[in-house]
Design a protein around this motif. Structure first.
Motif, PDB file in Angstrom:
ATOM      1  N   ASN A   1      49.276  35.387  30.636  1.00 14.59           N
ATOM      2  CA  ASN A   1      48.199  36.023  31.387  1.00 14.59           C
ATOM      3  C   ASN A   1      47.558  35.012  32.318  1.00 14.59           C
ATOM      4  O   ASN A   1      47.188  33.921  31.888  1.00 14.59           O
ATOM      5  CB  ASN A   1      47.139  36.572  30.431  1.00 14.59           C
ATOM      6  CG  ASN A   1      47.649  37.748  29.639  1.00 14.59           C
ATOM      7  OD1 ASN A   1      47.859  38.815  30.196  1.00 14.59           O
ATOM      8  ND2 ASN A   1      47.863  37.556  28.347  1.00 14.59           N
ATOM      9  N   ILE A   2      47.420  35.401  33.574  1.00 14.84           N
ATOM     10  CA  ILE A   2      46.740  34.558  34.552  1.00 14.84           C
ATOM     11  C   ILE A   2      45.574  35.356  35.123  1.00 14.84           C
ATOM     12  O   ILE A   2      45.754  36.490  35.586  1.00 14.84           O
ATOM     13  CB  ILE A   2      47.688  34.117  35.687  1.00 14.84           C
ATOM     14  CG1 ILE A   2      48.867  33.331  35.103  1.00 14.84           C
ATOM     15  CG2 ILE A   2      46.929  33.282  36.719  1.00 14.84           C
ATOM     16  CD1 ILE A   2      49.890  32.892  36.135  1.00 14.84           C
ATOM     17  N   LYS A   3      44.377  34.751  35.054  1.00 15.62           N
ATOM     18  CA  LYS A   3      43.190  35.415  35.595  1.00 15.62           C
ATOM     19  C   LYS A   3      42.353  34.414  36.381  1.00 15.62           C
ATOM     20  O   LYS A   3      42.447  33.199  36.182  1.00 15.62           O
ATOM     21  CB  LYS A   3      42.375  36.047  34.479  1.00 15.62           C
ATOM     22  CG  LYS A   3      41.844  35.063  33.464  1.00 15.62           C
ATOM     23  CD  LYS A   3      41.120  35.767  32.341  1.00 15.62           C
ATOM     24  CE  LYS A   3      40.604  34.733  31.342  1.00 15.62           C
ATOM     25  NZ  LYS A   3      39.868  35.336  30.267  1.00 15.62           N
ATOM     26  N   LYS A   4      41.549  34.946  37.277  1.00 18.08           N
ATOM     27  CA  LYS A   4      40.663  34.101  38.077  1.00 18.08           C
ATOM     28  C   LYS A   4      39.540  33.571  37.194  1.00 18.08           C
ATOM     29  O   LYS A   4      38.960  34.318  36.398  1.00 18.08           O
ATOM     30  CB  LYS A   4      40.071  34.896  39.243  1.00 18.08           C
ATOM     31  CG  LYS A   4      41.111  35.347  40.240  1.00 18.08           C
ATOM     32  CD  LYS A   4      40.491  36.151  41.357  1.00 18.08           C
ATOM     33  CE  LYS A   4      41.562  36.633  42.320  1.00 18.08           C
ATOM     34  NZ  LYS A   4      40.984  37.378  43.454  1.00 18.08           N
ATOM     35  N   LYS A   5      39.255  32.292  37.347  1.00 18.93           N
ATOM     36  CA  LYS A   5      38.230  31.671  36.511  1.00 18.93           C
ATOM     37  C   LYS A   5      36.836  32.185  36.846  1.00 18.93           C
ATOM     38  O   LYS A   5      36.020  32.395  35.963  1.00 18.93           O
ATOM     39  CB  LYS A   5      38.272  30.154  36.640  1.00 18.93           C
ATOM     40  CG  LYS A   5      37.297  29.473  35.712  1.00 18.93           C
ATOM     41  CD  LYS A   5      37.418  27.996  35.708  1.00 18.93           C
ATOM     42  CE  LYS A   5      36.422  27.427  34.692  1.00 18.93           C
ATOM     43  NZ  LYS A   5      36.547  26.005  34.558  1.00 18.93           N
ATOM     44  N   ASN A   6      36.560  32.399  38.132  1.00 18.47           N
ATOM     45  CA  ASN A   6      35.191  32.741  38.536  1.00 18.47           C
ATOM     46  C   ASN A   6      34.739  34.130  38.089  1.00 18.47           C
ATOM     47  O   ASN A   6      33.562  34.338  37.854  1.00 18.47           O
ATOM     48  CB  ASN A   6      34.998  32.573  40.042  1.00 18.47           C
ATOM     49  CG  ASN A   6      35.832  33.555  40.852  1.00 18.47           C
ATOM     50  OD1 ASN A   6      36.776  34.155  40.353  1.00 18.47           O
ATOM     51  ND2 ASN A   6      35.477  33.704  42.109  1.00 18.47           N
ATOM     52  N   ASN A   7      35.660  35.095  37.959  1.00 21.56           N
ATOM     53  CA  ASN A   7      35.238  36.444  37.593  1.00 21.56           C
ATOM     54  C   ASN A   7      36.111  37.115  36.531  1.00 21.56           C
ATOM     55  O   ASN A   7      35.879  38.266  36.173  1.00 21.56           O
ATOM     56  CB  ASN A   7      35.146  37.334  38.838  1.00 21.56           C
ATOM     57  CG  ASN A   7      36.482  37.511  39.534  1.00 21.56           C
ATOM     58  OD1 ASN A   7      37.524  37.139  39.016  1.00 21.56           O
ATOM     59  ND2 ASN A   7      36.430  38.090  40.731  1.00 21.56           N
ATOM     60  N   GLY A   8      37.137  36.426  36.043  1.00 22.34           N
ATOM     61  CA  GLY A   8      37.991  36.987  34.991  1.00 22.34           C
ATOM     62  C   GLY A   8      38.983  38.040  35.463  1.00 22.34           C
ATOM     63  O   GLY A   8      39.678  38.646  34.643  1.00 22.34           O
ATOM     64  N   GLU A   9      39.069  38.254  36.783  1.00 17.61           N
ATOM     65  CA  GLU A   9      39.974  39.263  37.311  1.00 17.61           C
ATOM     66  C   GLU A   9      41.433  38.875  37.058  1.00 17.61           C
ATOM     67  O   GLU A   9      41.838  37.747  37.296  1.00 17.61           O
ATOM     68  CB  GLU A   9      39.740  39.414  38.825  1.00 17.61           C
ATOM     69  CG  GLU A   9      40.603  40.459  39.481  1.00 17.61           C
ATOM     70  CD  GLU A   9      40.364  40.549  40.992  1.00 17.61           C
ATOM     71  OE1 GLU A   9      40.913  41.478  41.589  1.00 17.61           O
ATOM     72  OE2 GLU A   9      39.642  39.691  41.554  1.00 17.61           O
ATOM     73  N   LYS A  10      42.225  39.849  36.556  1.00 18.36           N
ATOM     74  CA  LYS A  10      43.650  39.604  36.324  1.00 18.36           C
ATOM     75  C   LYS A  10      44.358  39.358  37.638  1.00 18.36           C
ATOM     76  O   LYS A  10      44.157  40.080  38.612  1.00 18.36           O
ATOM     77  CB  LYS A  10      44.318  40.828  35.691  1.00 18.36           C
ATOM     78  CG  LYS A  10      44.213  40.937  34.228  1.00 18.36           C
ATOM     79  CD  LYS A  10      45.054  42.124  33.767  1.00 18.36           C
ATOM     80  CE  LYS A  10      44.358  42.857  32.668  1.00 18.36           C
ATOM     81  NZ  LYS A  10      45.099  44.028  32.228  1.00 18.36           N
ATOM     82  N   VAL A  11      45.230  38.351  37.656  1.00  9.26           N
ATOM     83  CA  VAL A  11      46.076  38.089  38.810  1.00  9.26           C
ATOM     84  C   VAL A  11      47.488  38.592  38.511  1.00  9.26           C
ATOM     85  O   VAL A  11      48.065  39.359  39.269  1.00  9.26           O
ATOM     86  CB  VAL A  11      46.096  36.587  39.180  1.00  9.26           C
ATOM     87  CG1 VAL A  11      47.068  36.313  40.321  1.00  9.26           C
ATOM     88  CG2 VAL A  11      44.690  36.111  39.533  1.00  9.26           C
ATOM     89  N   VAL A  12      48.031  38.161  37.382  1.00 11.97           N
ATOM     90  CA  VAL A  12      49.397  38.549  37.020  1.00 11.97           C
ATOM     91  C   VAL A  12      49.572  38.439  35.505  1.00 11.97           C
ATOM     92  O   VAL A  12      48.934  37.607  34.858  1.00 11.97           O
ATOM     93  CB  VAL A  12      50.439  37.668  37.762  1.00 11.97           C
ATOM     94  CG1 VAL A  12      50.296  36.213  37.396  1.00 11.97           C
ATOM     95  CG2 VAL A  12      51.861  38.146  37.527  1.00 11.97           C
ATOM     96  N   ILE A  13      50.413  39.306  34.981  1.00 13.45           N
ATOM     97  CA  ILE A  13      50.838  39.200  33.586  1.00 13.45           C
ATOM     98  C   ILE A  13      52.350  39.064  33.596  1.00 13.45           C
ATOM     99  O   ILE A  13      53.050  39.870  34.220  1.00 13.45           O
ATOM    100  CB  ILE A  13      50.418  40.419  32.753  1.00 13.45           C
ATOM    101  CG1 ILE A  13      48.896  40.469  32.631  1.00 13.45           C
ATOM    102  CG2 ILE A  13      51.066  40.361  31.359  1.00 13.45           C
ATOM    103  CD1 ILE A  13      48.373  41.658  31.856  1.00 13.45           C
TER     104      ILE A  13
END
Length: 152
Positions: free
Chosen positions: A120-132
């Motif tokens: 799981n990869i998510k943006k650090k600033n808002n937790g938004e998923k980038v890719v699974i």
């Protein structure tokens, strides 16, 4: 599948991954936060040399990073040679240059000499998923050649 604790070797592998041409480009700057048996957590700031034409993180570079993280998670529990045999990625959003992402790779299943990993990869600033990413890896235990065995 033989299991053990290879977390220290996993950390060393990540430290030296920049010595490999493709991995070196895609993993340069990867910060390993935590390694335990079957789990690797990392942080990564998207560098400008991994951007596509639209200024987003290149999906090929993402794929290399996901494969490396999956290998690290499986290696941390097997210490074995690995080969990816099935690989899928689901994209949810993009990441831009200088944006920091958090990455977690976790072994979620095993069957014979196969290990299933979810990344799981998510943006650090808002937790938004980038890719699974989801992948299966074949595990081949390391064997010492007969000629290298001690004769004592």
């Amino acid at each position: 599948m033989m299991k053990g604790d290879y977390t220290n070797l996993t950390k060393k592998w990540f430290q030296h991954s920049s010595n490999f041409e493709l991995d070196g480009l895609a993993l340069q700057g990867l910060k390993i936060i935590h390694v335990e048996v079957g789990l690797v957590r990392a942080a990564f700031v998207i560098p400008d040399h991994l951007l596509d034409r639209d200024g987003s993180w290149n999906v090929g570079a993402m794929a290399v990073l996901i494969d490396g993280m999956a290998a690290g998670a499986v290696f941390s529990m097997t210490g074995a040679n690995l080969a990816t045999v099935d690989y899928t990625m689901s994209f949810y959003s993009t990441a831009k240059v200088k944006e920091e992402v958090e990455i977690e790779a976790k072994v979620v299943g095993e069957k014979g000499n196969l290990a299933s990993v979810e990344i799981n990869i998510k943006k650090k600033n808002n937790g938004e998923k980038v890719v699974i990413g989801k992948q299966w890896m074949h595990v081949t235990p390391l064997k010492r050649p007969h000629s290298m065995r001690s004769k004592l």
